[in-house]
Design a protein around this motif. Structure first.
Motif, PDB file in Angstrom:
ATOM      1  N   UNK A 132     109.385  87.719  -5.306  1.00 25.15           N
ATOM      2  CA  UNK A 132     108.349  88.210  -4.265  1.00 25.15           C
ATOM      3  C   UNK A 132     109.268  88.975  -3.124  1.00 25.15           C
ATOM      4  N   UNK A 133     108.746  90.322  -2.885  1.00 24.30           N
ATOM      5  CA  UNK A 133     109.455  90.632  -1.729  1.00 24.30           C
ATOM      6  C   UNK A 133     108.359  91.069  -0.719  1.00 24.30           C
ATOM      7  N   UNK A 134     108.639  90.601   0.455  1.00 29.50           N
ATOM      8  CA  UNK A 134     107.920  90.873   1.693  1.00 29.50           C
ATOM      9  C   UNK A 134     108.237  92.104   2.584  1.00 29.50           C
ATOM     10  N   UNK A 135     107.389  93.193   2.836  1.00 32.16           N
ATOM     11  CA  UNK A 135     108.043  94.087   3.771  1.00 32.16           C
ATOM     12  C   UNK A 135     107.045  94.084   4.988  1.00 32.16           C
ATOM     13  N   UNK A 136     107.679  94.227   5.898  1.00 31.13           N
ATOM     14  CA  UNK A 136     107.067  94.111   7.352  1.00 31.13           C
ATOM     15  C   UNK A 136     107.092  92.774   7.870  1.00 31.13           C
ATOM     16  N   UNK A 137     106.548  92.607   9.266  1.00 34.50           N
ATOM     17  CA  UNK A 137     106.549  91.493  10.025  1.00 34.50           C
ATOM     18  C   UNK A 137     107.874  91.137  10.557  1.00 34.50           C
ATOM     19  N   UNK A 138     107.870  89.977  10.919  1.00 33.44           N
ATOM     20  CA  UNK A 138     109.328  89.550  11.278  1.00 33.44           C
ATOM     21  C   UNK A 138     110.071  88.876  10.118  1.00 33.44           C
ATOM     22  N   UNK A 139     111.509  88.954  10.425  1.00 26.60           N
ATOM     23  CA  UNK A 139     112.194  88.303   9.221  1.00 26.60           C
ATOM     24  C   UNK A 139     111.845  86.977   8.890  1.00 26.60           C
ATOM     25  N   UNK A 140     111.725  86.105   9.952  1.00 29.65           N
ATOM     26  CA  UNK A 140     111.354  84.877   9.495  1.00 29.65           C
ATOM     27  C   UNK A 140     110.112  84.851   8.697  1.00 29.65           C
TER      28      UNK A 140
END
Ligand code: ADP
Ligand code: MG
Ligand code: MG
Length: 325
Positions: free
Chosen positions: A258-266
């Motif tokens: 799963x890859x998340x794009x956006x938001x903070x790195x945390x």
């Protein structure tokens, strides 16, 4: 300020957090100092949270489980507090008190067979983020049950990434790529001259560096969790390093990454781990209702599923994968 085309590229590669850190920064004569400062910052975080270092603050909290509250630095306190908040937000699919299970399975650390059921049950009973007691005023952390332990492996790199990006903002660096082992990648600003950064997303089945897609980013963060890097195979089953706190075992739900794009790195780090545990349908629905983030799920059947904000925006570069509709 802002970077000018006179700025030159400086780079630095080193090992930290059990992985390869790559820093790439465009800047003036201060750029070398920035790279050195970032390495020191990552060192500091590692020394605070690394479970395998018995002197780290987290190890001291773990050793005192069931006994006493341990005073920690503001940074460590903030990170553990954030971890508990992500555990609440993800309904415990991300759980920073996963340590007993991680130690039992020893995935990527010598483990070769699944542990006996009764041992899994026992370790699982010690996983509960509600038993992490935080005293905001005294900056102490206490684990309520003896034998419990905190493991920040699924959020620490993201947290470190956010500290690096805050440092770079403060130093007015406007063009950099911070890559913490491929699982947290931060595009700071744009390329010198204003072009967007083009970042390759790792193909879960290939060597490091082979890509499934390219995304164009400006001032944005990517967080990936995958089941392909740390695992053992027993009886034809792959046991990887992302554990479901409900079953006490590695997830087996058809997700490769799963890859998340956006938001903070945390957020990208914690939520990518949580989304794997939730599974495709629940994970997609969860990310849809979480502000600021989009997600991409790569499945074992090589279908790629994305949240609505990414539809039409991801171009796959590998013929082996297709976008699900
Ligand atoms: P990566 O190793 O690529 O950063 P993750 O961010 O998913 O991948 O972190 C995985 C690590 O987090 C594991 O090695 C383990 O230490 C820990 N972990 C495993 N399962 C969970 C979970 N459900 N919640 C929180 N931490 C976990
Ligand atoms: Mg993670
Ligand atoms: Mg991670």
């Amino acid at each position: 300020s802002g970077s000018s085309t006179k700025d030159s590229l400086v780079t630095k590669t080193f090992l930290k957090f059990d992985t390869v850190i790559q820093l790439k920064l465009y800047g003036d004569e201060a750029a070398e100092k920035h790279l050195g400062d970032i390495e020191k910052l990552l060192d500091r975080i590692d020394q605070q949270i690394n479970m395998s270092n018995p002197e780290s603050e987290i190890s001291r909290v773990n050793s005192a489980a069931g006994k006493e509250a341990i005073k920690v630095s503001q940074e460590t306190f903030d990170l553990v507090k954030k971890s508990v908040e992500y555990a609440q937000a993800t309904e415990g699919t991300f759980d920073p008190s996963i340590g007993s299970l991680v130690k039992l399975w020893r995935i990527g650390a010598g483990g070769q067979h699944p542990p006996a059921d009764h041992l899994i049950e026992q370790a699982k009973s010690l996983v509960n983020y509600r038993d992490i007691e935080l005293d905001e005023k005294n900056k102490t952390i206490k684990l309520a049950q003896a034998g419990m332990s905190i493991d920040l492996g699924a959020i620490g790199k993201g947290y470190a990434g956010d500290l690096v990006s805050a440092y770079l903002r403060q130093e007015k660096v406007s063009s950099a790529i911070i890559d913490l082992g491929g699982s947290t990648i931060m595009a700071i600003g744009s390329k010198p001259g204003g072009d967007v950064w083009r970042i390759g997303l790792q193909d879960p089945d290939r060597e490091r560096g082979e890509q499934i897609a390219i995304v164009q980013l400006r001032d944005e963060t990517i967080g990936t969790s995958g089941v392909y890097e740390r695992y053992f195979i027993d009886n034809g089953i792959r046991y990887h390093h992302i554990l479901d706190p409900n079953t006490g075992a590695p997830t087996q739900n058809g997700i490769k990454s799963v890859t998340i794009i956006g938001g903070t790195a945390t957020a990208g780090d914690a939520l990518s781990t949580a989304a794997i545990v939730k599974g495709l349908q629940e994970g997609l629905a969860f990310l849809e209702q979480t502000p600021d983030v989009e997600g991409m799920f790569i499945m074992e059947d090589n279908k790629v599923h994305v949240t609505s904000g990414l539809q039409g925006k991801i171009k796959l570069t590998s013929p082996e994968y297709t976008l699900a509709d």
